[in-house]
Design a protein around this motif. Sequence first.
Motif, PDB file in Angstrom:
ATOM      1  N   PHE A   1     -54.685  -5.654 -12.755  1.00 44.63           N
ATOM      2  CA  PHE A   1     -54.153  -4.444 -13.392  1.00 44.63           C
ATOM      3  C   PHE A   1     -55.235  -3.772 -14.234  1.00 44.63           C
ATOM      4  O   PHE A   1     -55.358  -2.553 -14.255  1.00 44.63           O
ATOM      5  CB  PHE A   1     -52.943  -4.800 -14.265  1.00 44.63           C
ATOM      6  N   MET A   2     -56.028  -4.578 -14.929  1.00 42.55           N
ATOM      7  CA  MET A   2     -57.105  -4.039 -15.752  1.00 42.55           C
ATOM      8  C   MET A   2     -58.389  -4.773 -15.410  1.00 42.55           C
ATOM      9  O   MET A   2     -58.353  -5.906 -14.963  1.00 42.55           O
ATOM     10  CB  MET A   2     -56.780  -4.242 -17.231  1.00 42.55           C
TER      11      MET A   2
ATOM     12  N   PRO B   1     -61.534 -17.477 -13.122  1.00 47.08           N
ATOM     13  CA  PRO B   1     -61.822 -16.952 -11.778  1.00 47.08           C
ATOM     14  C   PRO B   1     -61.518 -17.949 -10.666  1.00 47.08           C
ATOM     15  O   PRO B   1     -61.079 -17.554  -9.587  1.00 47.08           O
ATOM     16  CB  PRO B   1     -63.322 -16.651 -11.843  1.00 47.08           C
ATOM     17  N   ASP B   2     -61.735 -19.257 -10.922  1.00 52.14           N
ATOM     18  CA  ASP B   2     -61.438 -20.256  -9.900  1.00 52.14           C
ATOM     19  C   ASP B   2     -59.961 -20.241  -9.528  1.00 52.14           C
ATOM     20  O   ASP B   2     -59.594 -20.343  -8.362  1.00 52.14           O
ATOM     21  CB  ASP B   2     -61.817 -21.653 -10.400  1.00 52.14           C
TER      22      ASP B   2
ATOM     23  N   MET C   1     -65.492  -1.294  -4.126  1.00 46.02           N
ATOM     24  CA  MET C   1     -64.949  -2.438  -4.863  1.00 46.02           C
ATOM     25  C   MET C   1     -64.863  -3.660  -3.940  1.00 46.02           C
ATOM     26  O   MET C   1     -64.231  -3.621  -2.898  1.00 46.02           O
ATOM     27  CB  MET C   1     -63.547  -2.104  -5.375  1.00 46.02           C
ATOM     28  N   PRO C   2     -65.541  -4.758  -4.295  1.00 45.72           N
ATOM     29  CA  PRO C   2     -65.493  -5.943  -3.431  1.00 45.72           C
ATOM     30  C   PRO C   2     -64.149  -6.650  -3.523  1.00 45.72           C
ATOM     31  O   PRO C   2     -63.444  -6.536  -4.521  1.00 45.72           O
ATOM     32  CB  PRO C   2     -66.608  -6.829  -3.989  1.00 45.72           C
ATOM     33  N   ARG C   3     -63.795  -7.372  -2.441  1.00 50.60           N
ATOM     34  CA  ARG C   3     -62.554  -8.129  -2.459  1.00 50.60           C
ATOM     35  C   ARG C   3     -62.825  -9.556  -2.946  1.00 50.60           C
ATOM     36  O   ARG C   3     -63.978  -9.964  -3.063  1.00 50.60           O
ATOM     37  CB  ARG C   3     -61.942  -8.157  -1.057  1.00 50.60           C
ATOM     38  N   ARG C   4     -61.764 -10.284  -3.225  1.00 49.27           N
ATOM     39  CA  ARG C   4     -61.824 -11.699  -3.598  1.00 49.27           C
ATOM     40  C   ARG C   4     -62.578 -11.945  -4.894  1.00 49.27           C
ATOM     41  O   ARG C   4     -63.148 -13.012  -5.101  1.00 49.27           O
ATOM     42  CB  ARG C   4     -62.482 -12.528  -2.497  1.00 49.27           C
TER      43      ARG C   4
ATOM     44  N   ASP D   1     -62.708  -9.791 -11.251  1.00 50.36           N
ATOM     45  CA  ASP D   1     -63.012  -8.712 -12.180  1.00 50.36           C
ATOM     46  C   ASP D   1     -63.522  -7.520 -11.374  1.00 50.36           C
ATOM     47  O   ASP D   1     -63.924  -7.676 -10.229  1.00 50.36           O
ATOM     48  CB  ASP D   1     -64.102  -9.204 -13.143  1.00 50.36           C
ATOM     49  N   TYR D   2     -63.470  -6.329 -11.963  1.00 45.86           N
ATOM     50  CA  TYR D   2     -64.075  -5.193 -11.275  1.00 45.86           C
ATOM     51  C   TYR D   2     -64.631  -4.210 -12.279  1.00 45.86           C
ATOM     52  O   TYR D   2     -64.312  -4.253 -13.467  1.00 45.86           O
ATOM     53  CB  TYR D   2     -63.078  -4.517 -10.327  1.00 45.86           C
ATOM     54  N   SER D   3     -65.454  -3.312 -11.756  1.00 45.02           N
ATOM     55  CA  SER D   3     -66.099  -2.319 -12.591  1.00 45.02           C
ATOM     56  C   SER D   3     -65.069  -1.277 -13.035  1.00 45.02           C
ATOM     57  O   SER D   3     -64.120  -0.988 -12.308  1.00 45.02           O
ATOM     58  CB  SER D   3     -67.204  -1.688 -11.748  1.00 45.02           C
TER      59      SER D   3
END
Lengths: 538, 203
Positions: free
Chosen positions: A61-62, A70-71, A457-460, A463-465
């Motif tokens: 969501f954010m 992350p694991d 945006m990469p999958r898996r 986190d994202y930018s």
Amino acid sequence: MSVATAHDDHHDSHDHGPPKGWQRWVYSTNHKDIGTMYLFFALFMLFFGGAMAMYIRAELFMPGVQLANPDFYNNMVTDHALVMVFGMVMPAAAGMANWMIPLMIGAPDMALPRLNNLSFWLLPAAALMLILSILAPYLFPGSGGPVNTGWTLLPPLSIQNGIGMDFTIFAIHMLGISSILASINIVTTILNMRAPGMTMMKMPLFVWAWFFTALLLIAVMPVLAGAVTMLLFDRHFGTSFFDAAGGGDPILFQHLFWFFGHPEVYVLLLPSIGVLGLVIPTFARKPLFGYKALVYGMGVLAVLGMVVWAHHQYTIGMSLFATNYFMIGTILISIPVGLMLMNFIFTMWRGSMTFETPMLFGIAIILMFSFAGVTGVMLAVVPADMQYHDTMFVVAHFHYALIPGAVFGLYAGVFYWLPKWTGHMYDERLGKIFFWWTTISFNITFFPQHFSGLAGMPRRIVDYSIQYTEFNMISSIGGFLFGLSHLLFLYIIIQTIRGGKKAPDKPWEGSQIGTPGLEWTLPSPPPFHSFTQAPVVK
Amino acid sequence: MNSDTPSSAGQLAAKNRKTIRRLWLVVLGMFGFGFAMVPLYRLACEVGGINGVAGTPAGRIAAASVMPVDTSRLITVQFDSTINSGLPWEFHPLERQKQVHPGQQVAVKYYVKNLSDQPIVAQAVPGVTPWQVTQHLKKLECFCFTQQTLQPGEAREMPVYFMIDPAVDKQYETVTLSYTFMNTDRDAAPKPEQHAAMTRRIP
């Protein structure tokens, strides 16, 4: 005494209904009861895998890491896929096959009723194994982290994983045995148990679809079983099939996995195409357009589907010749798929259509699955795929393929056959609400992922930018609505089982238009033992 | 019971058994096929060259950027090892010297053992003599790229992959590659007052 007993048994077997209590289900050899268990198992796994999806959407969501490490996120991504593919779609389709194939072809039961029992009861054991693989890092501290490889289980990461990976491998073994046994059963039933006069080319399209599905499963499931067995050997017995340190080749695992994995896509899709082949003629009140073309189309799809697997691996550095071959083969697949969709559209052409819930799903599948086909051709083209590979665009593509293509097809089947299974009509108003709710929220969830994927945006990844925040927020809100809609689905099913308007033998006006399935000649619900005397099809 | 007469039930069972036997053969065959792919895949890659970009434009660029091997001369490379004081390790190369062509990729291994009862993190610092060859000795992989941790009593063989640039001047016929291992724990290193005789460079 023995004579008297034998006589009694013989007498009973004609009259008695199902045994009472738990024995009815655990010892069941009745195709209807086993079908029902398959369907309930799939329903349970739908909510289990759905809960994981809700966690994934909540985490995304954010930007940033909010809910878990992350694991754990990667573990949820892995098990969401495994649960939905092996625990939900395949058992649901197998449940429908168990219920409907003997009724459609006029067989008294499946060819191997006791094997049928085994194929079902392997599933809860496998599900338990899968749950253990999630819990392993907490149950056995120090045994390694969670399974974080994604459902493709690629080495070297899967060789280095903790004990959870062993549970996953055993779960896959059991799921594989279950579907191989079920497939052998289904092929044997279709080949040998048809009522006199029910020739292969008279079978309802659903039976044909499952015939090809079962053949595909028999061909590719053993390859996956072999691949994960080699993985297990690499992990514990010092072999180096995939371990580069010992001279193995990790790329070989990718080839073996996708040799299974790509036909698996058609395993998930074909039963739904079969359901569409019944739903569309019923509600368009017109025979299926191009029945033979559809059957051959499915055959071509099954064969082509087995020889194009490496389009999942364009970026591993294959030679240009190999890449070209897989690209052209993949694009060729759009021909049989396009033919099927065109056949369904021509079936509706100038039909007297009504829009009950199964038909609404049918039309939505044709629209949204075509969309997945278009993004699929984009991904098949090598230079384009080099950019789209492992982005959210791929996630959007395969969810458009699998949710309309497989899951909505199963929903259409559930609404289409619920009156036959339970003897009650479902609440049409609630069914329509459920349709619009799922379809709209599904599109809110996955449509924005095309954009975030094309933007890179990469999958898996947990986190994202921050520039992807808006798309992900829209996606998450859609995802929560999509998840919530399934509570209504559950309510409709329970309500229909408990009561409702009595369903006639042919609950739909157009029930027997098109292929002459025999299921509508039986009352709703059908008796516990049906077609003990083989019917004759003219 | 499922059919009209016992004989037709028997026929159906026999027919089913035949179908099932055939399907099981497919299952077993495909399971074997998975394992057969292990040698077959390797063969297909070697014969067909499908598992690589060698024939592609990218592959040709990569191949062109690899240094050609200069087989006209040989350079003797000597391997040397030193332990800095305050590091209770055993450390030596497995071979003392090697004759190599310039441009040829060479692998050599060093043996290292922690003689203490403590886990120790150490860092190897490389040196090349004569120093003019330093820029021509290209290390592709080296244990000196990262810090090495050894548990008490742990022993290890560590590889170095390197090559000598063919552009190296002809006058250098012998090159020495030496490594000095240092303890990363500064407290464990000897203090100047304890080892007054030791010369230290003060930064």
